[in-house]
Design an enzyme around this catalytic site. Structure first.
Site, PDB file in Angstrom:
ATOM      1  N   ALA A  25      21.507  76.481  42.062  1.00  0.00           N
ATOM      2  CA  ALA A  25      20.696  75.357  41.605  1.00  0.00           C
ATOM      3  C   ALA A  25      21.385  74.698  40.415  1.00  0.00           C
ATOM      4  CB  ALA A  25      19.301  75.834  41.218  1.00  0.00           C
ATOM      5  N   GLY A  75      20.586  79.436  44.881  1.00  0.00           N
ATOM      6  CA  GLY A  75      20.005  78.516  45.860  1.00  0.00           C
ATOM      7  C   GLY A  75      20.916  78.235  47.029  1.00  0.00           C
ATOM      8  N   GLU A  80      20.381  81.037  49.395  1.00  0.00           N
ATOM      9  CA  GLU A  80      19.072  80.809  50.011  1.00  0.00           C
ATOM     10  C   GLU A  80      19.127  79.689  51.051  1.00  0.00           C
ATOM     11  OE1 GLU A  80      15.874  81.924  46.608  1.00  0.00           O
ATOM     12  OE2 GLU A  80      17.402  80.471  46.007  1.00  0.00           O
ATOM     13  N   GLU A 138      20.120  85.124  39.863  1.00  0.00           N
ATOM     14  CA  GLU A 138      19.041  84.551  39.057  1.00  0.00           C
ATOM     15  C   GLU A 138      18.608  85.427  37.890  1.00  0.00           C
ATOM     16  OE1 GLU A 138      18.762  82.473  43.029  1.00  0.00           O
ATOM     17  OE2 GLU A 138      19.125  84.529  42.350  1.00  0.00           O
TER      18      GLU A 138
END
Length: 258
Positions: free
Chosen positions: A64, A109, A112, A132
């Site tokens: 992210a 991300g 993911e 994270e």
């Protein structure tokens, strides 16, 4: 058409490329908004029958956009994470198969995003991880749910809690990716797989995707019952008649998606 996405269709294959190479394709709200828009287009475009999703440059998606996230309030952070999770749920739910061509870093991300795809093919240079906890947060785009379902609960906890980054071969051994190829073979191999899937009955492919996804949330008897009910849809199609006729006549089937 897009600020952070490149999109084209060739031979019924939709090519979606996250294009922020200067930021290692980090996921911002703009990226999420454009991913949602492009997959809505794909879902409703009869010319696009299968998707190859990749990243531009040396990263698939390196995570992210932390620079953007660090400036968000708690409420704003929740809203961004929920939107991203909704985008990836949407991708997972569309009938058309999505192949992730993981060309480089797939972290946070990005990992993911790859896990929201149906099939993951990795370059030998790819790296995977959920870092994270290094930032004081947890995965928010589905990582705590999809990763353990792919690699097992214990290994999912290990990878998330240690934030360890793993290479493509280890990711393949664990079941996070389906195949590892040389970097120069990544897109050609994804295209080969896409063309193989395109040669099959579209109704059967879409039904199989839905049943596999829904069945993963059920116990085995309930999943088998779901499969039995779903079997009726492709069995009643013209493509089923053509497929069985072609098999008996020892020729290639010509499916019409009806």
């Amino acid at each position: 058409m897009y600020e952070t996405i490149k999109y084209e269709i060739r031979d019924n294959i939709a090519y979606v490329t996250v294009s922020r190479p200067e930021a290692l394709n980090a996921i911002s709200t703009t990226v999420l908004t454009e991913l949602k828009d492009v997959f809505q287009k794909i879902e409703n475009d009869p010319e696009a029958k299968i998707v190859i999703l990749t990243g531009e440059g040396k990263a698939f998606v390196a995570g992210a956009d932390i620079a953007q996230m660090s400036a968000l309030s708690g409420v704003e952070g929740h809203d961004m994470i929920k939107f991203g999770a909704d985008v990836m749920n949407y991708m997972e739910a569309i009938d058309k198969p999505i192949i992730a061509a993981v060309n480089g870093f797939a972290l946070g991300g990005g990992c993911e995003l790859a896990m929201a795809c149906d099939i993951r093919i990795a370059s030998a240079k790819a790296k995977f991880g959920q870092p994270e906890v290094n930032l004081g947060i947890i995965p928010g785009f589905g990582g705590t749910q999809r990763l353990p379902r792919l690699v097992g609960k214990g290994m999912g906890k290990y990878l998330i809690m240690t934030a360890e980054m793993i290479g493509a071969d280890e990711a393949c051994r664990l079941g996070l990716v389906e195949k590892v190829v040389a970097p120069e073979e990544l897109i050609p191999e994804c295209e080969r797989i896409a063309k193989t899937i395109l040669s099959k009955a579209p109704i059967a492919i879409a039904t199989a995707k839905r049943v596999i996804n829904k069945g993963a949330m059920l116990d085995v008897p309930a999943g088998v019952a779901l499969e039995s009910e779903a079997f009726t849809v492709p069995f009643c199609s013209e493509d089923r008649i053509e497929g069985m006729k072609a098999f008996l006549e020892k020729r290639e089937a010509e499916f019409k998606n009806r």
